[in-house]
Design an enzyme around this catalytic site. Structure first.
Site, short mmCIF file in Angstrom:
data_model
loop_
_atom_site.label_atom_id
_atom_site.label_comp_id
_atom_site.label_asym_id
_atom_site.label_seq_id
_atom_site.Cartn_x
_atom_site.Cartn_y
_atom_site.Cartn_z
N ASP A 222 41.61 25.10 -64.87
CA ASP A 222 40.41 24.31 -64.68
C ASP A 222 40.44 23.16 -65.70
O ASP A 222 41.27 23.17 -66.62
CB ASP A 222 39.19 25.21 -64.90
CG ASP A 222 37.89 24.45 -64.88
OD1 ASP A 222 37.64 23.72 -63.91
OD2 ASP A 222 37.11 24.57 -65.85
N ASP B 114 37.12 20.79 -66.75
CA ASP B 114 35.89 20.69 -67.53
C ASP B 114 35.59 21.98 -68.28
O ASP B 114 35.50 23.06 -67.68
CB ASP B 114 34.70 20.36 -66.62
CG ASP B 114 34.71 18.91 -66.15
OD1 ASP B 114 35.03 18.04 -66.96
OD2 ASP B 114 34.40 18.67 -64.97
N GLU C 75 24.20 28.59 -62.06
CA GLU C 75 25.64 28.76 -62.14
C GLU C 75 26.05 29.84 -63.13
O GLU C 75 26.96 30.62 -62.88
CB GLU C 75 26.30 27.43 -62.53
CG GLU C 75 27.81 27.53 -62.68
CD GLU C 75 28.44 26.26 -63.23
OE1 GLU C 75 29.58 26.35 -63.74
OE2 GLU C 75 27.81 25.19 -63.15
N SER D 196 40.05 21.30 -60.34
CA SER D 196 38.75 20.97 -60.94
C SER D 196 37.67 20.70 -59.92
O SER D 196 37.89 20.01 -58.92
CB SER D 196 38.91 19.73 -61.85
OG SER D 196 37.65 19.30 -62.33
N ALA D 197 36.47 21.21 -60.21
CA ALA D 197 35.30 20.89 -59.41
C ALA D 197 34.65 19.60 -59.91
O ALA D 197 33.60 19.19 -59.40
CB ALA D 197 34.29 22.03 -59.48
N LYS E 111 36.70 27.52 -55.12
CA LYS E 111 38.08 27.12 -55.40
C LYS E 111 39.09 27.95 -54.60
O LYS E 111 40.20 27.50 -54.36
CB LYS E 111 38.37 27.22 -56.91
CG LYS E 111 37.64 26.15 -57.70
CD LYS E 111 38.02 26.15 -59.16
CE LYS E 111 37.34 25.00 -59.89
NZ LYS E 111 37.69 24.94 -61.32
N ASP F 186 37.00 28.68 -67.21
CA ASP F 186 35.80 28.96 -68.02
C ASP F 186 34.68 29.55 -67.18
O ASP F 186 33.59 29.78 -67.70
CB ASP F 186 35.32 27.67 -68.71
CG ASP F 186 34.57 26.75 -67.76
OD1 ASP F 186 33.37 26.53 -67.95
OD2 ASP F 186 35.19 26.27 -66.80
#
Length: 316
Positions: free
Chosen positions: A63, A65, A110, A178-179, A227, A252
């Site tokens: 990931d 961020d 989240e 990555s989102a 994902k 994370d």
């Protein structure tokens, strides 16, 4: 009379000796106070197996961020790729306020340990879609993205250069999944001088019109908890790496654990999770999900140490 049966104890002694060597000698970083592990023997066995296979069998999936980038510095939150756009160059004050309002609404959802992923999914879609619609309305200029990154307080984790450079030197592929915003992500890495040819990025990319203004986003929306779908859609990328069945995965969030689902054949996977926030509430779920959990650790010390060990030539 006590009878000693050596063959019962030898395997146990060997396992303990290997673990002692890994934590105290070969990989002392695993003994840091910030490191939590559910099953030390699994970590030990996996690292040893990956070491025997060497760098040619390895790929890294991460990931971005708050995984490769820092969560905080000197007690202050660092921006995500979306937050970097919170810049007067790119969006107006009304847009900034609305994006912050959305963050305050959806970020608690989240990270809510009491909710299932299924319960969170519609909220994440609403959040990402709303933010992207706001950004499109601002007609963000492509030529200002680099300046926005330069003026931001975004930082990669301490030890990032060792991480990126070592993977390049060992010719180990790095997939960043990555989102966040792929255009911003790439610029952050580029400005830190570590955007090497072995890097492939799957993310949300902006679509600019002929005037260089944002008009839409490309492809499928990627958010924290879908994902797996993104991984399966990029099966062609993973198929190119079928000769690399060992995976080091960094994330994370619990959603990051699905980033390797596009891999058809894996032999050994080691997962490392950064637990940045709401530690007590989320510690149990992270320890039960990741092989190694790093609590409020703003460095790449543990991933770098594991990589150094795995890619080192086996002792003769």
């Amino acid at each position: 009379m006590i009878y000693h049966i050596p063959w019962i104890y030898v395997p146990v002694r060997n396992a303990l000796a290997i673990w002692h060597q890994l934590t105290r000698s070969e990989i002392p970083e695993l003994s840091k106070a910030s490191v939590l592990m559910r099953d030390r023997s699994r970590v030990e066995t996996t690292i040893q197996a990956m070491h025997r296979a060497g760098p040619d069998a390895l790929q890294v999936i991460s990931d971005f961020d708050m995984t490769l980038s820092r969560f905080a510095h000197n007690g202050k939150r660092c921006p995500t790729t979306h937050n970097i756009l919170d810049n007067g160059l790119l969006i107006n004050d009304a847009c900034k306020r609305r994006i912050r309002e959305l963050l305050n609404i959806y970020y608690p959802v989240e990270i809510d340990a009491a909710r299932t992923v299924e319960e969170k999914l519609p909220h994440m879609v609403e959040w990402w879609t709303s933010v992207h619609e706001l950004l499109i309305q601002q007609k963000i200029r492509k030529d200002l993205l680099a300046l926005a990154v330069e003026q931001s307080s975004a930082m990669l984790r301490e030890g990032y250069k060792v991480f990126f450079d070592h993977l390049r030197e060992q010719q180990v592929p790095l997939l960043i999944f990555s989102a966040g915003l792929g255009d911003i992500l790439e610029e952050v890495i580029r400005q830190n001088h570590v955007f090497h040819p072995n890097i492939h990025v799957i993310s949300n990319y902006m679509d600019f019109d002929q005037k260089g203004e944002l008009q839409a986003f490309k492809g499928q929306l990627i958010h924290t908890f879908n994902k797996r779908d993104g991984a399966l859609l990029h099966e062609a990328h993973f198929s190119k790496l079928k000769e690399r069945p060992n995976v080091l995965l960094l994330g994370d969030s619990l959603g990051d654990l699905t980033m390797a689902d596009g891999l058809a054949h894996t032999q050994h996977t080691l997962t490392i999770g950064y637990l940045n926030d709401q530690v007590e509430e989320r510690k149990e779920s992270y320890v039960n999900s990741y092989d190694i959990v790093l609590v409020k650790d703003e460095t790449m010390d543990v991933p770098n140490a594991v990589l150094n060990y795995v890619t080192a030539a086996p002792a003769k």
